[in-house]
Design a protein around this motif. Structure first.
Motif: not given
Length: 357
Positions: A8-12, A28-30, A348-351
């Motif tokens: 899971l990635t987050l870009t600011l 994020i899963p659909p 993120d870690l859970a995925l």
């Protein structure tokens, strides 16, 4: 880089006085439902407390794409906010006279004349708005695995809350307190501490304690992408954070092994520990206990009190008194940001670990 995460990635993107700020969340899963009411509630906790916070007020209504009929589509989710209540002229002097304790000088050294000094640019606390929204959006995702996250303020300046609280109580009670304290009495003392500093043109720091319950044992990716390591990386991205400690933290150095180890026992078919000195982390993985860590916020560096600085143009020593609108304390507003970055990291870690599908 302004990007964090693996599965899971987050870009600011954006800056304090840009027309817009926001973030992109990919992975994020659909079909995942998005709770906009929860996003609104978390954003409200980031707003300044009446009487002690900055006078800059934004509506902070997020615009969200990548969501159709209330659920994610599988494409990246983009969350944006408009910046409207800005006073860029308040910051022009800081291009040549950097604020002590702020990122002005190293940013000028790195980016030169291209650095956006207005409101602190990309280094402003304003940039935590999309982080909070991202964390709120992902709460239900980790909630589907039984994980919940909450926090409260344990210290503002010299006022320290030494009481012990049940993590389940923290998950709800501190959300209804304007300073994120656990009682009205402690809130009153903390408020006085902040207002006293403000009246003197100064500021104070604080400590936020964060809990995450329901983590499956083994969550984390040793050797280098550990649970505590990844949370630390995410939390240190929050402006003003200077230290983090899990469980006993630095205090563990003064204990013996017999006093620091968490003894195991069976509780029915489950393995539990009788104490939680480790803060729920062993070997970089969740131990099965409650994740427990504390985060220290420094005093706000922008203060009215006169300080020593330098003029980078004429190359002389000068004095500086920072004008404009600045919080005398950021720890109480920072609590929800700590929660948000924790939620993101756990998702993120859970995925990555297969705990979420």
């Amino acid at each position: 880089m302004n990007r964090i995460g693996e599965a899971l990635t987050l870009t600011l993107f954006g800056a304090s006085h840009d027309s817009r700020i926001g973030c992109i969340i990919d992975g994020i899963p659909p079909g995942f439902p998005v709770n906009e009411d929860l996003i609104t509630a978390d954003l409200a906790l980031r707003k300044p407390s009446e009487g002690i916070g900055t006078q800059r007020v934004e509506t902070d209504i997020p615009e969200i794409s990548g969501v159709v009929n209330g659920t994610t589509t599988g494409s990246p989710v983009v969350i944006t906010f408009s910046n409207s209540n800005t006073r860029s002229s308040d910051y022009e002097q800081l291009r040549r006279v950097p604020r002590p304790g702020h990122a002005d000088y190293p940013a000028v050294c790195k980016y030169g004349s291209a650095h956006d000094i207005r409101g602190g640019g990309m280094f402003s606390g304003r940039m935590t708005t999309p982080l909070v929204a991202a964390g709120a959006l992902l709460r239900d995702l980790i909630g589907s695995a039984g994980i919940s996250v909450g926090s409260y303020v344990t210290r503002i300046g010299s006022v320290i809350d030494t009481n012990t609280y049940d993590p389940a109580d923290v998950l709800t009670r501190s959300r209804i307190n304007p300073l994120r304290a656990m009682s009205s009495d402690i809130e009153s003392r903390m408020r006085t501490e902040i207002l006293t500093a403000k009246s003197e043109g100064d500021s104070v720091g604080g400590i936020v304690r964060c809990f995450a319950a329901g983590l499956p044992a083994g969550l984390g990716e040793p050797f280098f992408d550990t649970l505590d390591g990844e949370i630390s990386k995410a939390v240190f991205a929050i402006p003003g954070v200077k230290a983090i400690g899990f469980g006993e933290g630095f205090a563990a150095a003064g204990l013996r092994g017999s006093g620091n180890n968490d003894a195991y026992r069976f509780q029915g078919d489950s393995v539990v520990t009788l104490t939680n000195h480790a803060g729920g982390v062993l070997g970089g993985m969740a131990s099965g206990g409650v994740l427990d860590f504390s985060v220290a916020f420094k005093p706000t560096p922008s203060i009215a009190k006169q300080q020593m600085s330098v003029d980078l143009v004429i190359r002389e020593n000068v004095d500086l008194s920072v004008k404009g609108r600045h919080d005398p304390c950021i720890a109480n507003r920072g609590a929800i940001v700590v929660e948000a970055m924790t939620v993101f990291t756990l998702a993120d870690l859970a995925l990555r670990g297969g705990f979420l599908v």
